[in-house]
Design an enzyme around this catalytic site. Structure first.
Site, PDB file in Angstrom:
ATOM      1  N   LYS A 113      11.710   8.072  64.865  1.00 36.23           N
ATOM      2  CA  LYS A 113      12.195   9.452  64.795  1.00 36.23           C
ATOM      3  C   LYS A 113      11.046  10.327  64.287  1.00 36.23           C
ATOM      4  O   LYS A 113      10.310   9.909  63.378  1.00 36.23           O
ATOM      5  CB  LYS A 113      13.382   9.505  63.839  1.00 36.23           C
ATOM      6  N   SER A 150      23.385  10.645  60.410  1.00 37.01           N
ATOM      7  CA  SER A 150      22.412  10.889  61.485  1.00 37.01           C
ATOM      8  C   SER A 150      21.865   9.646  62.178  1.00 37.01           C
ATOM      9  O   SER A 150      21.160   9.769  63.177  1.00 37.01           O
ATOM     10  CB  SER A 150      21.236  11.708  60.951  1.00 37.01           C
ATOM     11  N   SER A 191      21.470  13.499  63.766  1.00 30.69           N
ATOM     12  CA  SER A 191      20.226  14.085  64.197  1.00 30.69           C
ATOM     13  C   SER A 191      19.255  13.107  64.879  1.00 30.69           C
ATOM     14  O   SER A 191      18.299  13.558  65.502  1.00 30.69           O
ATOM     15  CB  SER A 191      19.521  14.715  62.995  1.00 30.69           C
TER      16      SER A 191
END
Lengths: 96, 479
Positions: free
Chosen positions: B72, B171, B147
């Site tokens: 990420k 997330s 996210s």
């Protein structure tokens, strides 16, 4: 709690955000809705309940006080938008 | 479709393949399919090919060796652009690497690139990325969740066998559920946060997104453990999670929190979770009902605590030492312009909520009450764990929603109601795919005692073995 357009401008100033008139008008009802939703916490009796600031009960995490290598100055400055003579340069803070 | 970590590791161990071949396959998959998905913000193709080539012919040292992966893009990588999907960090190149990613690299896993996210991990759909949309591999009009939407989509579409995400209020788990993959949020402190761009420091935790529970255990084994560079990383010893996988569920007590229409749970989601519970019961687990009476206040507490911490953490982005600078007449001008042009709307909203509730006169009414509620939620779990070993809910109340569907910020926040309580209490949570509704995947969430990832993985693995149906592969992933 109603967050007014003026409150938005005050808070933006505290947070060092420049908010346009249009943004302030859009943000006021959104922030009001979020804060109003959070007001449901007011309806619960929380007297005597200790706050949890952190889920892990670690106390006084220290490392040995020994010198060790850190980032070289040129590496630390490599991402600075403006630097000069080994230092970060910013607009004048004091007149003179 | 790239195989699982386990399958790649087995093939490498038998010397049927070399790391380079897996890297070539992963890069080909990205080039062929990521145009339709948009999972990657930065691809380091040349570096990845070179790193994989150097492993060819070397002895396999552990199951991560030679396995391609993605991070990420809020996890710092030395020398490789790290943006947090924010304009303010659009060309930021970190001078150091996050411990979690470094541990994978040290084990021989090969980083291929950085995945999309909601700006600074603030969001539940990846729509808040300043750069691009990421599409759900199962349906191009549906969000991947967030996210960690880029990481979830990359794994679901078979571009990489695994990716790391971060989880502040769900997330990792919610995008895993939306994209039909496994997502594990370890216990707060289990994995070092050094090099993770901070959002809510008392909530943030790094964890894996994988195709199987076994793979999640393999990744956790590689990244977990104390790190002297993160004073909030836990000194607890690292368990043998592979051994935990084989223990089965006989005799385990599964605590079910009754959910339904009141929480906005889609009937198809409820049915899939109920079916999963029957499967686990059939395998020998005992189902007991438990209650988390204060969980209904979790979203309200979270959207005070997380923005408060974010407003402090994001104060560092001021255009001085790194990141975007917009020139101004005075220093204050420069701060304000840099931040206003650099941050997107959701990030500004959260900074302002945080600044507001921490300002004089409001602290006791909001922030302190939210922290007190956090105590009650923690105590709810402690009471539940007297009667059961894990607590089960759906991971999310609905399958993936459509782009633009949650345009009201508060409606978006409410989609995290089942994942947030575990962050507030610091507990580990695991989402495992448990069925399909309207062509979109659904996840079941297991939350465990602090530092008891072993039981989560044990139950999740047993469920996968007993599930009795394969999760359909998204069409975009090919064969």
């Amino acid at each position: 709690m109603q967050i007014t357009h003026d409150t938005v401008r005050d808070v933006a100033r505290l947070a060092r955000l420049a908010v346009s008139e249009a943004e302030a008008h859009a943000l006021a009802p959104q922030l009001s809705a979020i804060i109003s939703y959070a007001e449901q916490l007011q309806s619960v009796d929380l007297t005597e309940v200790p706050p949890t600031s952190h889920p892990l009960a670690l106390m006084n995490v220290f490392r040995a006080d020994e010198p060790r290598p850190s980032l070289p100055r040129e590496v630390a400055l490599a991402q600075a938008p403006d630097s000069d003579g080994g230092q970060v340069r910013v607009p004048a803070v004091l007149e003179g | 479709m790239l195989p699982t970590i386990r399958e790649i590791a087995d093939s490498l161990r038998r010397k049927e393949t070399q790391p380079s071949e897996w890297m070539a396959q992963s890069l080909a998959a990205v080039r062929e399919r990521d145009g339709a998905i948009g999972a990657f913000l930065t691809l380091d193709a040349d570096g990845a090919v070179e790193r994989a080539r150097r492993l060819d012919g070397q002895p396999q040292t552990n199951p991560m060796f030679g396995v391609p992966f993605a991070l990420k893009d809020n996890i710092c990588t030395e020398g490789l652009r790290t943006t947090a999907a924010s304009r303010i960090l659009e060309s930021y190149i970190p001078p150091y690497s996050a411990t979690a990613g470094q541990r994978l690299a040290d084990a021989g896993a090969v980083l291929i690139g950085k995945t999309n996210l909601d700006e600074f991990a603030m969001g539940s759909s990846t729509e808040n990325s300043a750069f691009q949309k990421t599409r759900n591999p199962y349906h191009s009009d549906a969000v991947p969740g967030g996210s960690s939407g880029g990481s979830a989509a990359a794994v679901a579409a078979g571009l990489v066998p695994f990716a790391l995400g971060s989880d502040t209020g769900g997330s990792i788990r919610q995008p895993a559920a939306f994209c039909g993959v496994v997502g594990l949020k370890p216990t707060y402190g289990r994995v070092s946060r050094y090099g993770l761009i901070a959002f809510g420091s008392s909530l943030d935790q790094i964890g894996p997104l994988t195709r199987t529970v076994e793979d999640a255990a393999l990744v956790l084994q590689a990244i977990a453990g104390h790190d002297p560079n993160d004073s909030t990383s836990a000194p607890q010893p690292v368990d043998d999670w592979m051994a935990a996988l084989e223990r089965g569920v006989r005799g385990l007590r599964i605590g079910v929190v009754r959910t339904g229409e009141e929480e906005g749970v889609h009937p198809g989601v409820q049915a899939a979770v109920d079916a999963a519970l029957r499967t686990l019961e059939g395998a020998g687990a005992e189902i007991v009902e438990v209650a988390l009476p204060h969980a209904q206040y979790a979203v309200a507490s979270y959207y005070l605590v997380a923005p408060a911490e974010a407003s402090a953490n994001l104060a560092r982005f001021d255009g001085v030492r790194y990141g975007r600078r917009v020139v101004g007449e005075t220093l204050t001008d420069m701060y304000e312009r840099s931040r206003s042009e650099g941050f997107g709307l959701e990030v500004k909203r959260r900074i302002m909520i945080g600044t507001y509730i921490l300002s004089e006169g409001y602290y006791d009414a909001y922030y302190k009450r939210a922290q007190q509620m956090r105590t009650l939620i923690r105590q709810d779990y402690e009471a539940a764990f007297e009667r059961c070993d894990v607590v089960v809910t759906p991971t999310a109340p609905t399958p993936a929603f459509r782009f633009g569907e949650k345009s009201d910020p508060l409606q978006m926040y409410l989609t995290d109601l089942f994942t947030i309580p575990a962050n507030l209490a610091g507990l580990p949570g695991l989402s495992v795919p448990c069925g399909m509704v309207d062509g979109l995947p659904v996840g079941i969430q297991f939350v465990g005692r602090a530092f008891d990832e072993a039981t989560l993985l044990q139950i999740g693995h047993a469920y996968e073995q007993e599930r009795g149906f394969p999760m359909p592969t998204p069409e975009v992933a090919g064969q």
